[in-house]
Motif scaffolding. Structure first.
Motif, PDB file in Angstrom:
ATOM      1  N   ASP A 191       0.872  -1.206   0.102  1.00 47.70           N
ATOM      2  CA  ASP A 191      -0.101   0.076  -0.144  1.00 47.70           C
ATOM      3  C   ASP A 191       0.907   1.334   0.085  1.00 47.70           C
ATOM      4  OD1 ASP A 191       0.707  -0.943   2.593  1.00 47.70           O
ATOM      5  OD2 ASP A 191      -0.669   0.452   3.577  1.00 47.70           O
ATOM      6  N   PHE A 192       1.896   1.130   0.564  1.00 50.18           N
ATOM      7  CA  PHE A 192       2.828   2.489   0.875  1.00 50.18           C
ATOM      8  C   PHE A 192       3.528   2.763  -0.393  1.00 50.18           C
ATOM      9  CE2 PHE A 192       6.935   3.915   3.207  1.00 50.18           C
ATOM     10  CZ  PHE A 192       6.568   5.353   2.862  1.00 50.18           C
ATOM     11  N   GLU A 193       4.000   1.613  -1.240  1.00 46.80           N
ATOM     12  CA  GLU A 193       4.394   2.075  -2.317  1.00 46.80           C
ATOM     13  C   GLU A 193       3.292   2.568  -3.477  1.00 46.80           C
ATOM     14  OE1 GLU A 193       5.304   1.217  -6.553  1.00 46.80           O
ATOM     15  OE2 GLU A 193       3.862   0.111  -5.755  1.00 46.80           O
ATOM     16  N   LEU A 194       2.140   2.001  -3.431  1.00 46.14           N
ATOM     17  CA  LEU A 194       1.132   2.435  -4.198  1.00 46.14           C
ATOM     18  C   LEU A 194       0.820   4.179  -3.827  1.00 46.14           C
ATOM     19  CD1 LEU A 194      -0.953   2.000  -6.382  1.00 46.14           C
ATOM     20  CD2 LEU A 194      -2.521   0.994  -4.639  1.00 46.14           C
ATOM     21  N   TRP A 195       0.629   4.332  -2.513  1.00 42.82           N
ATOM     22  CA  TRP A 195       0.294   5.895  -2.351  1.00 42.82           C
ATOM     23  C   TRP A 195       1.364   6.606  -2.873  1.00 42.82           C
ATOM     24  CZ3 TRP A 195      -3.612   3.311  -1.882  1.00 42.82           C
ATOM     25  CH2 TRP A 195      -4.056   2.597  -0.768  1.00 42.82           C
ATOM     26  N   VAL A 234      10.738   2.330  -0.247  1.00 40.03           N
ATOM     27  CA  VAL A 234       9.919   3.275  -0.650  1.00 40.03           C
ATOM     28  C   VAL A 234      10.170   4.549  -0.084  1.00 40.03           C
ATOM     29  CG1 VAL A 234       7.345   4.192  -0.555  1.00 40.03           C
ATOM     30  CG2 VAL A 234       7.944   1.675  -0.488  1.00 40.03           C
ATOM     31  N   ARG A 235      10.718   4.471   1.179  1.00 39.78           N
ATOM     32  CA  ARG A 235      11.404   5.852   1.412  1.00 39.78           C
ATOM     33  C   ARG A 235      12.511   6.315   0.845  1.00 39.78           C
ATOM     34  NH1 ARG A 235      10.636   2.752   6.564  1.00 39.78           N
ATOM     35  NH2 ARG A 235       8.814   3.262   7.579  1.00 39.78           N
ATOM     36  N   LEU A 236      13.409   5.257   0.006  1.00 40.64           N
ATOM     37  CA  LEU A 236      14.590   5.747  -0.656  1.00 40.64           C
ATOM     38  C   LEU A 236      14.036   6.412  -1.734  1.00 40.64           C
ATOM     39  CD1 LEU A 236      17.113   3.045  -0.309  1.00 40.64           C
ATOM     40  CD2 LEU A 236      17.447   5.179   0.277  1.00 40.64           C
ATOM     41  N   ILE A 253      19.368   6.592  10.349  1.00 41.31           N
ATOM     42  CA  ILE A 253      18.790   7.837  11.338  1.00 41.31           C
ATOM     43  C   ILE A 253      17.301   7.867  10.530  1.00 41.31           C
ATOM     44  CG2 ILE A 253      18.487  10.168  11.411  1.00 41.31           C
ATOM     45  CD1 ILE A 253      20.305   9.201  13.683  1.00 41.31           C
ATOM     46  N   HIS A 254      17.353   7.807   9.328  1.00 41.73           N
ATOM     47  CA  HIS A 254      15.905   8.183   8.622  1.00 41.73           C
ATOM     48  C   HIS A 254      14.762   6.887   8.970  1.00 41.73           C
ATOM     49  CE1 HIS A 254      12.937  10.219   5.914  1.00 41.73           C
ATOM     50  NE2 HIS A 254      12.801   8.967   5.682  1.00 41.73           N
ATOM     51  N   GLN A 255      15.400   5.728   9.061  1.00 39.48           N
ATOM     52  CA  GLN A 255      14.502   4.417   9.162  1.00 39.48           C
ATOM     53  C   GLN A 255      14.186   4.441  10.533  1.00 39.48           C
ATOM     54  OE1 GLN A 255      13.147   2.812   6.794  1.00 39.48           O
ATOM     55  NE2 GLN A 255      14.635   0.974   6.478  1.00 39.48           N
ATOM     56  N   SER A 256      15.247   4.821  11.516  1.00 35.03           N
ATOM     57  CA  SER A 256      14.951   4.668  12.961  1.00 35.03           C
ATOM     58  C   SER A 256      13.658   5.815  13.466  1.00 35.03           C
ATOM     59  CB  SER A 256      15.904   5.166  13.969  1.00 35.03           C
ATOM     60  OG  SER A 256      17.035   4.161  13.769  1.00 35.03           O
TER      61      SER A 256
END
Length: 350
Positions: A191-195, A234-236, A253-256
């Motif tokens: 879902d995250f990837e789709l959004w 997805v965040r990348l 850091i971003h993942q945390s």
């Protein structure tokens, strides 16, 4: 070839329904009846209900077939194909102007479809609409209040999904832009990837009211580390869109921060401040996100990190109030006082 069976009634509807509800089912005999009944009792009655059995080995299919309602179509995969493929199949069969998601262990409130259709009719620019959800099961009672404004949702997707997947409704005309809707290479965070991908074509919004009860229970399979990996991909993509290729330390850091896994360490807070400042400065230059909204979202997240690290004592308090990030944080006086006192109390305990 997909075989479409209308449960207990082989007559098809004379017209295309207003809404198609798509619900995958896999070994959910404990809860599927309640989920089905919550859809059949909707105040908006003009819908088709596509239920995809994804190779269940329990009594789920027998329960589904016990319902005598011509709006229900049961699709049987025969084998367990997974959530993405099942949803792609269901969405491909949809005939409604709008397509709504539903999970087989959740409960839709009676007004859900009516409210979402009305919202979509009033906001032609919105292609995907979610709602707030309330947790049932264990623990119960908590409400997930997702952001409602499209600009905020886009910025929040830097950290994680800002819509509750089983609560969403989409415009069917929009689905044609995607070909295959869900990316089947994503075992988690589909879902995250789709959004994030959909935000390139349309606007996303949430209705600021609870219209779905999201169930937590012991049958749910939790793959936290696998989820972290796929969500990280997805965040990348979001960071690459900003033109940032993060170092391993920055991405850690971003993942945390995204997973609310904060280290009680001064270095962690200092690195968070540097990382957020870099993100804000980069967006000012490339203008991928709304500059004002992006800064506000990151500054609010900055406070959340500081608030979680009050056991570092007055040092956290000083760090927060001296940081340029803090000038855009909107806090009530009650929240500010609580933050101040928590920093002092941890100093006394130390």
């Amino acid at each position: 070839m997909v075989k479409r069976v209308t449960v207990h009634n082989c007559q098809t509807q004379a017209h295309d329904p207003r809404v198609t509800v798509v619900m995958p089912v896999y070994n959910c005999e404990r809860f599927v009846a309640e989920a089905i009944e919550s859809i059949l009792s909707q105040t908006l009655a003009d819908f088709e209900f596509i239920i995809i059995d994804d190779g269940s080995t329990d009594h789920s299919v027998e329960i589904i077939e016990s319902y005598r309602d011509s709006r229900i179509s049961l699709i049987r995969n025969g084998a367990n194909l997974g959530l993405s493929e099942s949803l792609n199949k269901g969405f491909g069969l949809a005939r409604g102007e709008y397509v709504a998601r539903m999970d087989s262990d959740d409960v839709s409130l009676p007004e859900r479809l009516t409210r979402q259709v009305a919202f979509m009719e009033a906001h032609a620019e919105i292609g995907i609409c979610g709602t707030w959800v309330e947790i049932i099961g264990e623990p119960a009672g908590h409400v997930w209040r997702y952001p409602t404004a499209p600009d905020v949702i886009n910025c929040m997707h830097l950290f994680g999904p800002a819509l509750a997947h089983p609560s969403v409704m989409m415009r069917r005309e929009m689905l044609a832009k995607f070909g295959t809707l869900y990316d089947t290479s994503f075992k988690r965070a589909q879902d995250f990837e789709l959004w994030v991908r959909a935000s390139e074509y349309t606007s996303l919004a949430n209705i600021g009211e609870v219209q779905l009860h999201y169930r937590r229970h012991d049958q749910q399979v939790v793959h936290k580390e696998e989820q972290l990996v796929f969500a990280g991909k997805v965040r990348l993509l979001q960071l690459y869109k900003l033109g940032i290729i993060p170092s391993p330390e920055e991405f850690k850091i971003h993942q945390s921060i995204s997973q609310w896994r904060f280290e009680v360490d001064r270095g962690f807070l200092e690195n968070t401040e540097k990382w957020f400042s870099k993100l804000i400065d980069t967006n000012k230059r490339v203008k991928v996100f709304s500059e004002t909204t992006f800064s506000e979202v990151l500054c609010d997240r900055w406070f959340e990190v500081c608030d979680a690290l009050t056991e570092l004592g007055p040092w956290t308090l000083k760090k927060f109030f001296l940081s340029p990030l803090s000038c855009k944080v909107k806090l009530s006086w009650r929240r500010r006082v609580a933050f101040f006192l928590n920093c002092l109390l941890f100093r006394r305990r130390g």
